[in-house]
Design a protein around this motif. Sequence first.
Motif, PDB file in Angstrom:
ATOM      1  N   UNK A   1      44.965  32.339  -0.430  1.00  4.77           N
ATOM      2  CA  UNK A   1      44.587  32.162   0.977  1.00  4.77           C
ATOM      3  C   UNK A   1      43.130  31.738   1.080  1.00  4.77           C
ATOM      4  N   UNK A   2      42.277  32.375   0.303  1.00  7.32           N
ATOM      5  CA  UNK A   2      40.843  32.093   0.342  1.00  7.32           C
ATOM      6  C   UNK A   2      40.552  30.642  -0.063  1.00  7.32           C
ATOM      7  N   UNK A   3      41.123  30.204  -1.178  1.00 10.25           N
ATOM      8  CA  UNK A   3      40.846  28.845  -1.668  1.00 10.25           C
ATOM      9  C   UNK A   3      41.464  27.780  -0.761  1.00 10.25           C
TER      10      UNK A   3
ATOM     11  N   UNK B   1      42.079  40.374   5.436  1.00  8.86           N
ATOM     12  CA  UNK B   1      40.770  40.478   6.068  1.00  8.86           C
ATOM     13  C   UNK B   1      40.483  39.225   6.891  1.00  8.86           C
ATOM     14  N   UNK B   2      39.758  39.398   7.971  1.00  7.21           N
ATOM     15  CA  UNK B   2      39.412  38.262   8.833  1.00  7.21           C
ATOM     16  C   UNK B   2      38.664  37.211   8.019  1.00  7.21           C
ATOM     17  N   UNK B   3      39.126  35.986   8.116  1.00 11.37           N
ATOM     18  CA  UNK B   3      38.507  34.904   7.360  1.00 11.37           C
ATOM     19  C   UNK B   3      37.185  34.511   8.007  1.00 11.37           C
ATOM     20  N   UNK B   4      36.151  34.500   7.214  1.00  5.36           N
ATOM     21  CA  UNK B   4      34.843  34.112   7.727  1.00  5.36           C
ATOM     22  C   UNK B   4      34.376  32.859   7.000  1.00  5.36           C
ATOM     23  N   UNK B   5      33.145  32.490   7.219  1.00  4.83           N
ATOM     24  CA  UNK B   5      32.606  31.320   6.531  1.00  4.83           C
ATOM     25  C   UNK B   5      32.232  30.226   7.499  1.00  4.83           C
ATOM     26  N   UNK B   6      32.153  29.015   6.996  1.00  6.54           N
ATOM     27  CA  UNK B   6      31.680  27.897   7.797  1.00  6.54           C
ATOM     28  C   UNK B   6      32.728  27.358   8.745  1.00  6.54           C
TER      29      UNK B   6
ATOM     30  N   UNK C   1      48.677  28.651   3.340  1.00  3.02           N
ATOM     31  CA  UNK C   1      48.081  29.859   3.913  1.00  3.02           C
ATOM     32  C   UNK C   1      49.144  30.665   4.665  1.00  3.02           C
ATOM     33  N   UNK C   2      49.966  29.978   5.451  1.00  4.59           N
ATOM     34  CA  UNK C   2      50.996  30.650   6.248  1.00  4.59           C
ATOM     35  C   UNK C   2      51.996  31.387   5.368  1.00  4.59           C
TER      36      UNK C   2
END
Length: 230
Positions: A87-89, A139-144, A124-125
């Motif tokens: 999910x992260x990548x 966890x809530x996705x953060x970043x740019x 991701x889904x």
Amino acid sequence: MYTINMNMAYNDKVMQIYEVLTSVTQKIYKLSTLYLLERGILTVPPKGTMPTTNEFIKSKSYMDGLNPFGDKRALNDIEMGILHHGIETNNIGLQLITGFAQCAKNKEVKEFFVKGKELAKKQIKVMEEILLESDVQFSATSGGTVTTSTVPPFSDKLMMHCIYLLNGFGLVANSFGAYFSMRKDISVKTTFLAKDVYFYAQEGIKLKIKNGWFEERPQMEDRSKIIKGY
């Protein structure tokens, strides 16, 4: 990748190059990860309860999961890590390729990036659904956030090559997930995700060749042509 390449190297100087590159990459990874954690802008994976004893698998049912009417065991920590990493990548890839799609000048390249954006959303889904089915909240996705700029930071050729490399990493990650996930439903789903990445990557390679952006690699001698004299 440097570690894999080291395993295929037989020249001392080449091995030294990969050894240094591996060391540098590990240092940069550690520095960047700690930097993001200190500022609270890195998605931290869900945490499981630490085990107090060693357990061994007692039944082949541990690998079940394909029966839609059957119970599925809880995710083990390796499966959780694989899904979180996926999910992260893909989220990072989604933001990157969205920016590329906004900036690409070549129409076919732009369409290719848009297709990749949808593929990242699909991956991701699928992975988020597996987590939710197991009562694990990601966890809530953060970043740019992608800006509205349409000014290309790189050439279409370089952006295509970047996605070419990321497709390779995606294939490796999904193959890793398919093998090390011991729940059959996860293995099957990650295998199908790998299939999607493979065909998308092949489309990108054809587009690179069409535009003269793919340098031919050194290759073995064609003995049959040499023997025939041409």
